[in-house]
Scaffold this motif. Structure first.
Motif, PDB file in Angstrom:
ATOM      1  N   ILE A   1      25.884  -4.835   6.402  1.00 42.09           N
ATOM      2  CA  ILE A   1      26.197  -5.678   5.241  1.00 42.09           C
ATOM      3  C   ILE A   1      25.427  -5.145   4.037  1.00 42.09           C
ATOM      4  N   PRO A   2      26.080  -4.975   2.900  1.00 39.91           N
ATOM      5  CA  PRO A   2      25.373  -4.486   1.700  1.00 39.91           C
ATOM      6  C   PRO A   2      24.160  -5.349   1.377  1.00 39.91           C
ATOM      7  N   THR A   3      23.068  -4.720   1.028  1.00 39.94           N
ATOM      8  CA  THR A   3      21.827  -5.463   0.786  1.00 39.94           C
ATOM      9  C   THR A   3      21.919  -6.381  -0.415  1.00 39.94           C
ATOM     10  N   SER A   4      22.842  -6.097  -1.336  1.00 42.57           N
ATOM     11  CA  SER A   4      22.962  -6.926  -2.541  1.00 42.57           C
ATOM     12  C   SER A   4      23.998  -8.039  -2.408  1.00 42.57           C
ATOM     13  N   ALA A   5      24.716  -8.080  -1.279  1.00 46.55           N
ATOM     14  CA  ALA A   5      25.805  -9.056  -1.120  1.00 46.55           C
ATOM     15  C   ALA A   5      25.254 -10.458  -0.878  1.00 46.55           C
ATOM     16  N   LEU A   6      26.017 -11.465  -1.328  1.00 47.77           N
ATOM     17  CA  LEU A   6      25.752 -12.839  -0.934  1.00 47.77           C
ATOM     18  C   LEU A   6      26.292 -13.027   0.490  1.00 47.77           C
ATOM     19  N   ILE A   7      25.479 -13.639   1.355  1.00 48.33           N
ATOM     20  CA  ILE A   7      25.900 -13.855   2.744  1.00 48.33           C
ATOM     21  C   ILE A   7      25.941 -15.346   3.036  1.00 48.33           C
ATOM     22  N   VAL A   8      27.091 -15.816   3.489  1.00 45.97           N
ATOM     23  CA  VAL A   8      27.220 -17.145   4.084  1.00 45.97           C
ATOM     24  C   VAL A   8      27.334 -16.916   5.582  1.00 45.97           C
ATOM     25  N   GLY A   9      26.439 -17.505   6.344  1.00 50.11           N
ATOM     26  CA  GLY A   9      26.426 -17.247   7.782  1.00 50.11           C
ATOM     27  C   GLY A   9      26.395 -18.510   8.604  1.00 50.11           C
ATOM     28  N   THR A  10      26.383 -18.332   9.922  1.00 47.16           N
ATOM     29  CA  THR A  10      26.276 -19.462  10.839  1.00 47.16           C
ATOM     30  C   THR A  10      25.698 -18.977  12.149  1.00 47.16           C
ATOM     31  N   VAL A  11      25.114 -19.900  12.890  1.00 37.74           N
ATOM     32  CA  VAL A  11      24.711 -19.672  14.278  1.00 37.74           C
ATOM     33  C   VAL A  11      25.295 -20.829  15.065  1.00 37.74           C
ATOM     34  N   MET A  12      26.224 -20.530  15.964  1.00 40.70           N
ATOM     35  CA  MET A  12      26.884 -21.609  16.694  1.00 40.70           C
ATOM     36  C   MET A  12      27.564 -21.068  17.943  1.00 40.70           C
TER      37      MET A  12
END
Length: 534
Positions: A353-364
């Motif tokens: 993932i690009p280091t400058s990107a916004l990341i929306v994540g989850t753990v489920m």
């Protein structure tokens, strides 16, 4: 009087109605009666006529003629209707209301059978002199914890945290027994217990069988699907714990009955979510078994959220306040916080993932109750507004292939990264700019608390105990509903509000430390045990 409804609407209602009942291939008479009572007053006249015809057919199949296989078929077909139970009646269509009412009655249909079976156990207890609390004379361990597996789940993680905390701060001798440790996944947390010096075994694997004849006779009166209780009784008779602390519904029921029969003085039943009727792991005997256990001396029930406790009380018909609340505890460490945050860039590079990107994540867990496909629909709408955003999914489960197929479609292609189950998800969470949870049913979600500890803003649907785990408006946000469009708009607004995200990053650790520290959880657990810190 003629039916004044629009014919086209009537046909649509009937079609939806037929679809809602088509699954019910086996038609016991008892369910027919429940069906009629549940829906008769809600149907238009044309649908009432259909109900009459259905009732006539269903009435020809008495419930006692159903084979065990037929019961299994019926029960398995219930699962796709369970999500209706978590929704508010005002949100449901007519046919969904009918399905919900039918489902509630159908789920209670087996209660009489298990109530009678447990009454026979009561008779055995009295007639053969088996009395709660009298069989455990010399205790071999202070606390025995029982759970299904040590797999990578929230309940399993909490068992490990609790066992280690009791051993370290209260100096208790703790041992753990699991129903299944046959696969590497089921042994996920085993090394952590072993490194802490906590012995772990498989339920029923003891070489010697010390279960008394009177206890065996009581177990033999139960239906065959509950005979596995003998394995739990074998382990408890061998270990002779002063306290047995049970985790998760299946183990709660079977281990709880075995503990009563073998005379364990203190029995703690730990419910980790909403009642099992909301999930596919629900079994027909659970409600009456729980109700029976609630009447036994020495039994205490706890839940990890207030919402979960109240939901269990309503399901079991218990007085409000009967089930205590012990929120999850976490061994937060400020030095670890800095370590995880420092690994943010490295983890992004590792997964591509690009280091400058916004990341929306989850753990489920990628199962139906977490609504992972809704999560991707929201992701798609977010990406339309913020094209540079990426999405990170930590976890595995039965819907992973469906998620991957959906993520390959053009609106999400190349933006969703699947990492599967990982040993320590904290570094992955720390790499996110926001964590999103879209569950329809929850206990107290560990991941929301852990994310806030790491300074990652969280957004969650208002499922179960999620509102208790989020500092709404400060370090996280609770959505109003499960609607993809309104949810995505709110998330986009938060993502683009850099000042709010910076504030959430500061507030999150303070909230997590104050409300969910591990020592608080250990102290509350000892209070449930009626023990003081040693």
């Amino acid at each position: 009087m003629k039916d004044q409804t629009d014919p086209s609407k009537g046909n649509a209602t009937l079609l939806s109605f037929r679809q809602n009942i088509a699954w019910f291939a086996v038609r016991p008479k008892a369910v027919a009666r429940a069906f009629a009572v549940a829906v008769a007053r809600k149907l238009p006249p044309s649908a009432r006529n259909l109900l009459g015809r259905v009732f006539a057919v269903m009435g020809r199949h008495p419930v006692h003629q159903l084979s065990s296989q037929a019961r299994i078929v019926v029960w398995s077909r219930i699962d796709r209707f369970r999500p209706l139970l978590a929704r508010q009646p005002a949100e449901l269509s007519l046919s969904e209301l009918i399905g919900r009412r039918l489902l509630k009655r159908l789920l209670k249909a087996p209660d009489g059978r298990y109530r009678r079976a447990l009454a026979r156990v009561d008779a055995q207890l009295k007639g053969r002199g088996v009395s709660h609390g009298k069989n455990s004379i010399a205790f071999k361990c202070s606390v025995m914890m029982m759970i299904g597996t040590l797999g990578p789940g929230g309940a399993e993680r909490q068992l490990v945290v609790t066992a280690k905390g009791l051993r370290k701060s209260a100096k208790l001798k703790v041992c753990v027994a699991c129903a299944n440790l046959s696969s590497s996944t089921s042994r996920f947390f085993l090394p952590e217990l072993e490194s802490a010096g906590i012995s772990t075994s498989v339920i029923g694997s003891e070489a010697d069988d010390n279960v008394s004849l009177s206890v065996r006779a009581a177990i033999d009166t139960l239906p065959c699907e509950l005979r596995e209780i003998s394995l739990y009784a074998k382990t408890l008779a061998a270990e002779r714990p002063e306290i047995v602390h049970l985790w998760m519904d299946e183990v709660n029921v079977k281990g709880g009955i075995a503990a009563v029969l073998t005379g364990v003085p203190k029995i703690i039943i730990s419910q980790r979510s909403l009642p099992p009727i909301n999930f596919s792991l629900h079994r027909p005997y659970m409600r009456e078994a729980y109700r029976w256990l609630a009447r036994q001396p020495g039994v205490k029930m706890i839940n990890n959220s207030g919402a979960g406790a109240r939901a269990y009380e309503a399901w079991l018909g218990l007085q409000q306040g009967s089930i205590g609340v012990v929120h999850n505890g976490y061994a937060f460490d400020e030095s670890e916080l800095a370590h995880y945050q420092a690994g943010r860039i490295e983890y992004r590079q590792r997964v591509g993932i690009p280091t400058s990107a916004l990341i929306v994540g989850t753990v489920m867990r990628l199962g139906e109750e977490k609504r992972p496909l809704l999560w991707l629909e929201i992701a798609s709408l977010i990406r339309q507004a913020v094209p540079e955003v990426c999405f990170l999914v930590i976890g595995d489960g039965p819907l992973r292939f469906a998620m991957e197929a959906r993520a390959d479609q053009s609106d999400l292609a190349g933006s969703v990264f699947f990492a599967g189950n990982i040993k320590d998800p904290m570094t992955a969470i720390a790499s996110m700019d926001m964590l999103l949870l879209t569950s329809r049913a929850e206990g107290l979600p560990n991941v929301l608390i852990e994310a806030q500890f790491l300074g990652v803003p969280v957004v969650a649907t208002p499922a179960g105990g999620a509102p208790e785990a989020v500092n709404h408006g400060k370090s996280g946000w609770l959505l109003d509903s499960w609607d993809a469009e309104s949810s995505s708009r709110q998330i986009v607004r938060l993502l683009l509000d850099k000042q709010w995200r910076e504030t959430a990053t500061r507030c999150g650790p303070e909230f997590a430390f104050a409300r969910f520290g591990v020592q608080r959880a250990i102290d509350e657990t000892l209070a449930v045990y009626s023990l003081n810190s040693r």
